[in-house]
Design a protein around this motif. Structure first.
Motif, short mmCIF file in Angstrom:
data_model
loop_
_atom_site.label_atom_id
_atom_site.label_comp_id
_atom_site.label_asym_id
_atom_site.label_seq_id
_atom_site.Cartn_x
_atom_site.Cartn_y
_atom_site.Cartn_z
N UNK A 98 0.84 -0.96 -0.16
CA UNK A 98 -0.13 -0.25 0.06
C UNK A 98 0.83 1.30 -0.12
N UNK A 99 2.00 1.09 0.88
CA UNK A 99 2.73 2.29 0.78
C UNK A 99 3.53 2.58 -0.40
N UNK A 103 12.84 -8.55 8.98
CA UNK A 103 12.04 -9.37 8.50
C UNK A 103 10.96 -8.59 7.35
N UNK A 104 11.00 -7.09 7.73
CA UNK A 104 10.33 -6.30 6.64
C UNK A 104 11.05 -6.16 5.59
N UNK A 105 12.23 -5.98 5.44
CA UNK A 105 13.25 -6.03 4.17
C UNK A 105 12.96 -6.99 3.43
N UNK A 106 12.91 -8.27 4.23
CA UNK A 106 12.88 -9.58 3.41
C UNK A 106 11.39 -9.60 2.70
N UNK A 107 10.31 -9.12 3.67
CA UNK A 107 9.11 -9.09 2.89
C UNK A 107 9.21 -8.05 1.55
N UNK A 108 9.85 -6.84 1.72
CA UNK A 108 9.93 -6.23 0.77
C UNK A 108 10.50 -6.50 -0.91
N UNK A 109 11.73 -7.24 -0.31
CA UNK A 109 12.32 -7.90 -1.57
C UNK A 109 11.53 -9.09 -2.22
N UNK A 140 10.15 3.03 -0.01
CA UNK A 140 8.80 2.60 0.28
C UNK A 140 8.96 2.29 1.76
N UNK A 141 9.99 1.46 2.03
CA UNK A 141 10.11 0.91 3.47
C UNK A 141 10.09 2.02 4.64
#
Length: 691
Positions: free
Chosen positions: A372-373, A418-424, A441-442
């Motif tokens: 969404x971001x 974890x959030x960087x992993x989700x982003x990639x 974005x992150x």
């Protein structure tokens, strides 16, 4: 002090036009120097104008130079409409002029002329605006008096006259309005006159220090009394809201009773212990776990807060519901849902997973929120994207406290593997729009999770969602209704992480939780609630926040499906429902209210125009019953505000004063006698002597 200035006189009707013709005949005679009997125009002896009349003419000339005009006999009806007039001075001069011409032989024609002017002046008085000058003594301008005598007015921009009479002290304070008493009553309805921006203009005019009005916390900073004209002017911009509030027509009419129930729930939650602060973000782990705050804002702007409601906290995942609503409002649902889904996930909020369409399951968990971001104002620079979004948050919060915790932002970013992993992972599967900068974005995602609010300001955000995207305290349109509907749908089905299904079953309301311990709860078309307590349960929701929501829906008919017949049980519904009472039932209920000393209900019936002198089948009026009850406040209300007759006779020829003596109500007896009350036998005796 100068009196009001009348601009112009309306056109005269046919009767005035006929008098106008008579006046022209009279004026023509005067222009020839003769009255009807041949006398000169300057007096019975033919004296010149150099005497008394010369002085009057000089005074008239001086007044004309000052913008005030005294009447002249030649062509007066043509001069009045085009000249500004000091109304009372004008009337006095006209009357003086008429008396001086009574000695003339042509008095009959001149009387017609004076009567014409007087009729014109009646129209001027009707169209004269209320005086803004300070009143002297207890005299009330005729326009204000006639206004106060009305039971109600259809003008939504004018404060209700029947309500205004409740705050006028006619004895001790010269008929002025008791401002502090008025504000106390406004606060009881749930409105906050010292911070509600809809009432800011009124408070500017009632404040002793207008520059600090929005920081005032009590009535002490306000004027104690203002005159009626000043009060009407001060309330003109908020009259519709105030009339609704003070006549118990806001969405929750019995707001103090509702607040008592919320307070009971709060007290039940205080001793509860359970859960643990979020540990994976150091800043959140250090927050005092004993804090608890509950804040409520209705769609009419009624407010209630209890506990730690002014302590800032990071909204964390509560931002996800807001970001999604903003995106849908900006881009439309079709474009937004090219990059994320609408289904509950059934897995942890930070798991790396996609749905069957290769998209994040929904915007209420981390993968969907990051996606969404990526579409949120992605043509702008990072700083402009953040400024835009936090500006939208502030609009939804009614411009109350919205801050930013840089420490939390840095703390969250430092442990965001974890959030960087989700982003990639999302980038690898082509979820983001083309040319998306993943780092920015992150960063935006972390920044929006680190935005701060208080329970007070967050409840206004929730109320904006409950109100279809319009902020209740500012009436500013923030989010489109379609975007609100979509966001609430996903909050209902996906907003509480892995507890979402049970939440829909137990609570049945849209909600969104954050790992800082907050829960936004939306009761559509009624209210928004924020409950904040940092310790979390194993699923990542506030432990005491969940307990509050359960107790709330056990006590009130707020569950989505409580509307089903027979499902309510003994639950309460605090909402206002319009019940059309007959006049007969209104009178019966009014009499019961007087007997029970229910001042709130009596005030409501005063606003609706009920006749308080109407008796029951025994001739007993509200004043009879109130005296028997011994409640001095209600007795004063009926006599001073409702203007009840103090000497009504019941079927036994007893008056309220008789009841006072019967039940030894000494204070009430003294009050009634001061108001001219008599015993029944005295009234009957006086009546018999007249015959």
């Amino acid at each position: 002090m100068e009196e009001p200035i009348a601009e112009a006189v309306p056109e005269m009707d046919a009767s005035k036009q006929s008098k106008k013709k008579k006046h022209k005949k009279s004026s023509k005679k005067h222009e020839n120097g003769l009255d009807g009997n041949g006398a000169t125009d300057n007096g019975t002896n033919g004296n010149s104008d150099s005497g008394t009349n010369g002085t009057a003419d000089k005074r008239a000339t001086d007044n004309a130079e000052n913008g005030h005009v005294s009447p002249q006999r030649n062509g007066i009806e043509n001069r009045i409409p085009s000249i500004q007039i000091n109304v009372p001075d004008f009337v006095a001069k006209v009357e003086d002029w008429g008396e001086r011409t009574d000695s003339h032989n042509g008095a009959r024609d001149l009387d017609d002329e004076v009567n014409t002017v007087r009729e014109l002046m009646k129209e001027i008085e009707i169209n004269t605006p209320p005086s803004t000058s300070k009143r002297s003594g207890s005299s009330t301008p005729s326009s204000i008096t006639s206004y106060l005598e009305q039971e109600k007015t259809d003008d939504q921009k004018v404060f209700s006259p029947s309500l205004l009479r409740l705050y006028i002290d006619e004895v001790e304070n010269d008929g002025r309005v008791n401002v502090r008493d008025f504000l106390k009553h406004v606060k009881k309805t749930g409105l906050r006159p010292f911070s509600d921006r809809r009432l800011a203009s009124m408070m500017d005019k009632l404040s002793n220090d207008p520059s600090g009005v929005l920081t005032m916390k009590s009535e002490i900073g306000c004027k104690k009394y203002v005159d009626v004209e000043g009060f009407i002017d001060a309330t003109s911009g908020a009259a519709y809201l105030l009339n609704k509030a003070l006549s118990s027509n806001l969405i929750i009419p019995e707001f103090p009773d509702f607040c008592k129930d919320i307070t009971r729930i709060f007290n039940e939650l205080l001793p509860m212990s359970g859960g643990l602060n979020a540990q994976y973000i150091p800043q959140l782990a250090r927050v005092n776990p004993d804090q608890l705050g509950i804040s409520i804002c209705t769609v009419d702007g009624q407010r209630f807060s209890i506990g730690d409601t002014d302590v800032p906290f990071c909204i964390q995942s509560c931002s996800k519901a807001l970001n999604y609503a903003i995106c849908v409002a900006e881009l439309g649902p079709d474009k937004v849902h090219q990059h994320l889904g609408k289904e509950p996930s059934g897995i942890g909020f930070n798991q790396i997973s996609l749905d069957k369409n290769g998209l994040p399951h929904n915007p209420m968990i981390n993968p969907g929120a990051i996606s969404c971001c990526s579409v949120l104002k992605n043509k702008l620079s990072l700083d402009d994207r953040f400024d835009f979004t936090i500006g939208e948050y502030r609009k939804m919060a009614g411009h109350e406290f919205i801050g930013f915790s840089n420490a939390t932002f840095l703390s969250e970013k430092s442990c965001a593997d974890q959030n960087f992993a989700i982003g990639y992972f999302l980038k690898e599967h082509g979820v983001f729009p083309e040319c998306t900068n993943l780092k920015q974005t992150l960063d935006l995602y972390f920044q929006l999770c680190s935005v701060e609010a208080t329970a007070d300001s967050a409840s206004v955000i929730a109320a904006t969602l409950a109100n279809g995207g319009v902020c209740p305290t500012t009436q500013e349109s923030c989010i489109t209704p379609d975007a609100v509907r979509n966001s609430l749908s996903l909050m209902y089905s996906c907003g509480m992480y892995d507890y979402s299904g049970e939440w829909a079953f137990e609570v049945g309301l849209p909600g969104k939780s954050g790992v800082a311990g907050s829960i936004f709860i939306v009761v559509p078309n009624l209210m928004g609630i924020c409950v904040w307590s940092p310790p979390l349960d194993p699923l990542g929701n506030s432990f005491r926040g969940i307990q509050f929501a359960k107790k709330l829906c056990q006590r009130f008919t707020f569950h989505q499906y409580d509307c089903i017949s027979g499902a309510i049980g003994d639950k309460k519904d605090p909402r206002r429902y319009v019940v059309h009472e007959t006049k007969e039932s209104q009178i019966v209920n009014m009499l019961f209210a007087a007997s029970a000393s229910d001042s709130v209900l009596l005030q409501k019936y005063l606003q609706t125009g009920v006749n308080f002198d109407m008796p029951d089948y025994d001739g007993r009026t509200a004043l009879h019953l109130a005296v028997c009850g011994g409640n001095m406040v209600v007795v004063k209300f009926l006599v001073d505000k409702a203007k009840c007759c103090v000497n009504p006779l019941d079927r036994w020829n007893s008056t309220p004063l008789d009841d006072g003596y019967k039940y030894n109500q000494d204070a009430i007896i003294a009050f009634l006698e001061k108001k001219g009350a008599k015993k029944g036998e005295v009234i009957i005796q006086d009546a018999s002597q007249q015959y």
